[in-house]
Design a protein around this motif. Sequence first.
Motif, PDB file in Angstrom:
ATOM      1  N   THR A 129     -14.987  14.690  -1.568  1.00 13.27           N
ATOM      2  CA  THR A 129     -16.019  14.189  -1.278  1.00 13.27           C
ATOM      3  C   THR A 129     -16.113  12.686  -1.891  1.00 13.27           C
ATOM      4  O   THR A 129     -16.415  11.812  -1.085  1.00 13.27           O
ATOM      5  CB  THR A 129     -17.315  14.585  -2.252  1.00 13.27           C
ATOM      6  N   ASP A 130     -15.435  12.528  -2.909  1.00 12.91           N
ATOM      7  CA  ASP A 130     -15.177  11.074  -3.324  1.00 12.91           C
ATOM      8  C   ASP A 130     -14.425  10.288  -2.348  1.00 12.91           C
ATOM      9  O   ASP A 130     -14.614   9.002  -2.072  1.00 12.91           O
ATOM     10  CB  ASP A 130     -14.715  10.801  -4.824  1.00 12.91           C
ATOM     11  N   LEU A 133     -16.451   9.468   0.778  1.00 16.72           N
ATOM     12  CA  LEU A 133     -17.348   8.396   0.661  1.00 16.72           C
ATOM     13  C   LEU A 133     -16.570   6.992   0.513  1.00 16.72           C
ATOM     14  O   LEU A 133     -17.301   6.053   0.831  1.00 16.72           O
ATOM     15  CB  LEU A 133     -18.272   8.656  -0.712  1.00 16.72           C
ATOM     16  N   ALA A 134     -15.649   7.002  -0.065  1.00 18.74           N
ATOM     17  CA  ALA A 134     -14.801   5.824  -0.501  1.00 18.74           C
ATOM     18  C   ALA A 134     -14.416   5.377   0.968  1.00 18.74           C
ATOM     19  O   ALA A 134     -14.697   3.910   1.130  1.00 18.74           O
ATOM     20  CB  ALA A 134     -13.532   5.796  -1.398  1.00 18.74           C
ATOM     21  N   ASP A 137     -17.358   3.056   2.062  1.00 18.57           N
ATOM     22  CA  ASP A 137     -17.891   1.756   1.447  1.00 18.57           C
ATOM     23  C   ASP A 137     -17.760   0.409   2.004  1.00 18.57           C
ATOM     24  O   ASP A 137     -18.517  -0.111   1.944  1.00 18.57           O
ATOM     25  CB  ASP A 137     -17.083   2.024   0.008  1.00 18.57           C
ATOM     26  N   ALA A 374     -23.014  13.229  -5.538  1.00 13.39           N
ATOM     27  CA  ALA A 374     -22.184  11.963  -5.422  1.00 13.39           C
ATOM     28  C   ALA A 374     -22.901  10.848  -4.570  1.00 13.39           C
ATOM     29  O   ALA A 374     -22.748   9.644  -4.753  1.00 13.39           O
ATOM     30  CB  ALA A 374     -20.880  12.551  -4.623  1.00 13.39           C
ATOM     31  N   ILE A 375     -23.600  11.365  -3.541  1.00 15.30           N
ATOM     32  CA  ILE A 375     -24.215  10.244  -2.680  1.00 15.30           C
ATOM     33  C   ILE A 375     -25.318   9.420  -3.440  1.00 15.30           C
ATOM     34  O   ILE A 375     -25.414   8.394  -3.270  1.00 15.30           O
ATOM     35  CB  ILE A 375     -24.737  10.892  -1.293  1.00 15.30           C
ATOM     36  N   GLN A 377     -25.541   9.126  -6.509  1.00 19.57           N
ATOM     37  CA  GLN A 377     -25.274   8.347  -7.656  1.00 19.57           C
ATOM     38  C   GLN A 377     -24.485   7.064  -7.120  1.00 19.57           C
ATOM     39  O   GLN A 377     -24.284   6.194  -7.812  1.00 19.57           O
ATOM     40  CB  GLN A 377     -24.043   9.215  -8.614  1.00 19.57           C
ATOM     41  N   ARG A 378     -23.486   7.204  -5.950  1.00 20.49           N
ATOM     42  CA  ARG A 378     -22.919   5.961  -5.430  1.00 20.49           C
ATOM     43  C   ARG A 378     -23.669   5.197  -4.727  1.00 20.49           C
ATOM     44  O   ARG A 378     -23.579   3.873  -4.667  1.00 20.49           O
ATOM     45  CB  ARG A 378     -21.870   6.777  -4.357  1.00 20.49           C
ATOM     46  N   TYR A 379     -24.850   5.578  -3.927  1.00 24.65           N
ATOM     47  CA  TYR A 379     -25.574   4.580  -3.239  1.00 24.65           C
ATOM     48  C   TYR A 379     -26.958   4.281  -3.736  1.00 24.65           C
ATOM     49  O   TYR A 379     -27.850   5.379  -3.996  1.00 24.65           O
ATOM     50  CB  TYR A 379     -25.699   5.040  -1.870  1.00 24.65           C
ATOM     51  N   THR A 380     -27.204   3.069  -3.870  1.00 28.51           N
ATOM     52  CA  THR A 380     -28.756   2.640  -4.204  1.00 28.51           C
ATOM     53  C   THR A 380     -29.802   2.768  -2.938  1.00 28.51           C
ATOM     54  O   THR A 380     -30.967   2.813  -3.329  1.00 28.51           O
ATOM     55  CB  THR A 380     -28.808   1.456  -4.963  1.00 28.51           C
ATOM     56  N   ARG A 411     -24.382   0.235  -1.899  1.00 29.01           N
ATOM     57  CA  ARG A 411     -24.116   0.284  -3.384  1.00 29.01           C
ATOM     58  C   ARG A 411     -25.050  -0.418  -4.351  1.00 29.01           C
ATOM     59  O   ARG A 411     -25.272  -1.413  -4.255  1.00 29.01           O
ATOM     60  CB  ARG A 411     -22.713   0.452  -3.628  1.00 29.01           C
TER      61      ARG A 411
END
Length: 411
Positions: A129-130, A133-134, A137, A374-375, A377-380, A411
């Motif tokens: 997943t990480d 998503l990376a 980014d 993960a989503i 936590q990663r994206y605001t 992010r």
Amino acid sequence: MTATATRTAPTPSFNFTTPEFRRDPYPFYAQLRHEMPIVRLNQGRRGESFYVSRYDDVMALIKDVERFASDKRTAGHKVSWIESRLSLGVTESMVMKDGVDHRRLRTLAHKAFTPMRVAALEQRIAQITDGLLAAADARGTMDMIVGLALPLPVAVISDMMGVDERYRHRFHHWMKGILELDGAGWLELLTNFPNMIKINRFLRELIAERRKNKGDDLLSALVEAEEAGDKLSFDELVASTLIILLAGHETTVNLIGNGMLALLEHPDQLERLRAHPELLDAAVEEMLRYTSPVQLNAPRFACVDTELCGVTIRKGDAVCPIIGSANHDETHFEDPERFDVGRQPNRHVAFGFGPHFCLGAPLARLEAKIAFRAILQRYTDIQLAVPHSELTWRRSQSVRGLTSLPLRLRR
């Protein structure tokens, strides 16, 4: 419907295959529950089937293994050679078996999805997943389906089955094409026959390779069971491999895609989940209920003349439970059209129930939970990158999912 049994069941005025229906089937389901709890439809090459839409009737159907069988042969039907070939041998899988045969095949396949085996995958799922998503980014955009919802479960189930990375997307592409044929006529089915041949060849070559080079993956274990001679025939091995690959990723693709869209359509619930990550388990269950990745469960076949919803069902008749409708039944879910990430209780039937409860359920839940954690936590900030009206849905009647979900991410 009246309480007196009758052979007549109404035919709905809408078409289950239209884009309008696929875009939002729930108002149509509500009409069925209120006015026509059992309907009769002619599905072309599949012939005539009955459909039940109320929660209680769906549960009664899938729990009653004495009167309704998954194997049409139990109900007096014959499976022709061409039907077996066109179904990719699924007639020999646990999905289409009952009783002792079903338990034997399910016990073997269940090795892929035991709680211990699934829990051991958590770190690997988070790593995949990480990485996915990376990759999004730098662009600040991602198609949720092709960028995460599809490659994540495909990679995980392929690892479990020992499928080489070169072939991982092939079986999904071929299988997706077959799923889109729900309710299609014979001409369309025959047009797609080359894909069926490719899937069959792929599975047989995969099994042949594993016979030569066994490992510690699940497919090797299934091959050993087949070679033992008393647990699994070769046709059952091919069918079981297909079902595990399918169950191991198809629901998750639509759960993640549909679930993300539901959050975007309900920004208050998205922010609630951000503020209260402890609700993630409940949120995944609500996504399963509200979006119902599986809309129609496999048909059951009447073993005897019986009655359902006031309609006489003759021996051999096919009856399909509409899972998507049952999950929105107002007699079992308070305000069912409200998306509530904290909903309790939530006794949905998104994975079915009883002996044929979806094998891949624990894995799908874990993958979705890790992906959404993960989503968030990663994206605001997460927004649709296209107008909502431009989103399109897959053609399948059995499953409901988006063809793509373009997002803008910050992010």
